[in-house]
Scaffold this active site. Structure first.
Site, PDB file in Angstrom:
ATOM      1  N   ASP A 126       0.824  -1.214   0.000  1.00 45.91           N
ATOM      2  CA  ASP A 126       0.000   0.000   0.000  1.00 45.91           C
ATOM      3  C   ASP A 126       0.865   1.274   0.000  1.00 45.91           C
ATOM      4  O   ASP A 126       2.106   1.201  -0.067  1.00 45.91           O
ATOM      5  CB  ASP A 126      -0.934  -0.058   1.220  1.00 45.91           C
ATOM      6  CG  ASP A 126      -2.342   0.395   0.883  1.00 45.91           C
ATOM      7  OD1 ASP A 126      -2.494   1.268   0.022  1.00 45.91           O
ATOM      8  OD2 ASP A 126      -3.284  -0.123   1.513  1.00 45.91           O
ATOM      9  N   ASP A 183     -10.577   2.981  -3.642  1.00 43.11           N
ATOM     10  CA  ASP A 183     -11.215   1.743  -3.187  1.00 43.11           C
ATOM     11  C   ASP A 183     -12.630   1.573  -3.734  1.00 43.11           C
ATOM     12  O   ASP A 183     -13.417   2.520  -3.771  1.00 43.11           O
ATOM     13  CB  ASP A 183     -11.283   1.725  -1.656  1.00 43.11           C
ATOM     14  CG  ASP A 183      -9.909   1.551  -1.037  1.00 43.11           C
ATOM     15  OD1 ASP A 183      -8.903   1.631  -1.770  1.00 43.11           O
ATOM     16  OD2 ASP A 183      -9.854   1.336   0.186  1.00 43.11           O
TER      17      ASP A 183
HETATM   18  C1  GAL Z   1      -6.294   0.959   1.159  1.00 38.10           C
HETATM   19  C2  GAL Z   1      -6.350  -0.038   0.028  1.00 38.10           C
HETATM   20  C3  GAL Z   1      -7.397  -1.079   0.376  1.00 38.10           C
HETATM   21  C4  GAL Z   1      -7.016  -1.746   1.689  1.00 38.10           C
HETATM   22  C5  GAL Z   1      -6.840  -0.699   2.785  1.00 38.10           C
HETATM   23  C6  GAL Z   1      -6.315  -1.288   4.082  1.00 38.10           C
HETATM   24  O1  GAL Z   1      -5.326   1.899   0.882  1.00 38.10           O
HETATM   25  O2  GAL Z   1      -6.675   0.616  -1.174  1.00 38.10           O
HETATM   26  O3  GAL Z   1      -7.506  -2.030  -0.664  1.00 38.10           O
HETATM   27  O4  GAL Z   1      -5.822  -2.449   1.513  1.00 38.10           O
HETATM   28  O5  GAL Z   1      -5.954   0.316   2.377  1.00 38.10           O
HETATM   29  O6  GAL Z   1      -6.154  -0.335   5.074  1.00 38.10           O
END
Ligand code: GAL
Length: 375
Positions: A126, A183
């Site tokens: 991430d 997301d």
């Molecule tokens: C976001 C990511 C999600 C998930 C989340 C976890 O940045 O896009 O898919 O991994 O973090 O905190």
């Protein structure tokens, strides 16, 4: 070589968020095998954020939360491997993960070694809490090299949400797939906007490094960690068809213990999966845009797909939905026509010379697959 086809698997985030634990992972691995998803091609079982303690130990290692993972990650990886599946985990290029757990910034080589020791086969990486002046190419390249140096083959799944024109540099870092959007949530608007935002960028996606338009929401019906009202079954089918047409990695996000038959069958739909896994990975051409998009896609072995989508709320279009073959480059003088099959009904169109016409209901899609034949 990894990711010669779009990777397929399951990820914990959409349903479980912070409530992930080893029982969920074991049950999911069991379900992937028992419900025929492994046979359909799903392979990676991935734990997303929130698996560790809030701080590293004295040796600087990330520690799995013993309440959530009492048996430890090695034992869990062994269990997943015993099912003939692969085991995935999550970290972050910044100092903290998006949910505030330790990130891998400055600890890349230590963490990659740790993951390799546990038997990890896939790492989602991430982009939260990264130092403002550290850029994506450097950070993804660093973890990519750390994984390669770890002594284990680990698929590297980047997740910077499409920022900094990721599609232009991510393949250079060695990543095998990359999130290209924010997301997803469990709604028609969300998956539609995500998919359409990538139409011009799918050309960067291909064997070795695929554009990942986020985990699937099929069958979630408004429950779980990304709930937003849910979708109808027809909408879930449109969602899955878009992900297959765009050859995104297919990471199931739903709870497999609660997946209904319609969505389970959808996730195993052989026709759609074979389009998703097409070895040539050619981006679809958009023949018609707007809220009734039509796509034309070349597949391997001289096959073609025509895909109609209706993003409007209206099912009653005057004249139906049509693609004129001259808009694909095929003229009457060619001596050839198309013969298509509706992949959902199996219906054969016979040899068509001028156009393909159909009718697509609100939020639905029609997918035709076929070949050129002499008239
Ligand atoms: C976001 C990511 C999600 C998930 C989340 C976890 O940045 O896009 O898919 O991994 O973090 O905190």
């Amino acid at each position: 070589m990894l990711a010669q086809r779009p990777p397929m698997g399951w990820n914990s985030w959409n349903t479980f968020g912070g409530a992930i634990n080893e029982q969920v992972v074991r049950d999911t691995a069991d379900a992937i095998v028992e419900k025929g998803l492994k046979d359909a091609g799903y392979e990676y079982v991935v734990i997303d954020d929130c698996w560790s303690l809030r701080e590293r130990n004295e040796e600087g290692r990330i520690v799995p939360n013993p309440e959530k993972f009492p048996s430890g990650m090695k034992a869990l990886a062994d269990y997943v491997h015993s099912k003939g599946l692969k085991f995935g985990m999550y970290s972050c290029a910044g100092t903290r993960t998006c949910a505030g757990f330790p990130g891998s910034f400055d600890y890349e080589f230590i963490d990659a070694k740790t993951f390799a020791e546990w038997g990890v086969d896939f790492l989602k990486y991430d982009f939260c809490f990264k130092p403002r002046l550290a850029n994506g190419p450097i950070l993804y390249n660093r973890m990519s090299m750390a994984l390669k140096a770890s002594g284990r083959e680990i698929l590297f799944s980047a997740c910077n949400w499409g920022s900094d024109e990721v599609e232009k540099w991510i393949r250079s870092t060695g990543a095998h797939m990359y999130r290209s959007t924010g997301d997803i949530n469990d709604s028609f608007q969300s998956f539609k906007n995500i998919a359409m935002s990538q139409v011009d960028k799918i050309a960067y996606s291909g064997p070795g490094c695929y554009n990942d338009i986020d985990m699937l929401i099929c069958g979630m019906h408004g429950s779980g960690n990304v709930a937003n009202g849910g979708c109808t079954d027809i909408e879930y089918r449109t969602h899955f068809a878009l992900w297959c047409l765009f050859q995104s990695p297919l990471m199931i996000g739903g709870d497999l213990s609660k997946m209904d038959d319609f969505n389970l069958d959808l996730l195993k739909n052989k026709e759609l999966i074979s389009i998703n896994q097409d070895p040539e990975a050619r981006p679809p051409m958009m023949v018609n845009g707007g809220d009734r998009p039509v796509f034309f896609k070349h597949l391997a072995n001289n096959e073609y797909v025509v895909a109609f989508f209706n993003f409007t709320d209206r099912s009653d279009t005057w004249g139906g939905d049509t693609v004129e073959f001259y808009d694909l480059g095929l003229t009457v003088a060619s001596g050839y026509g198309f013969r298509f099959r509706d992949i959902f009904t199996g219906e054969d169109t016979g040899v068509l010379t001028g156009r393909l016409s159909t009718k697509v209901d609100a939020h639905d899609c029609k997918i035709f697959r076929g070949t050129l034949v002499e008239k």
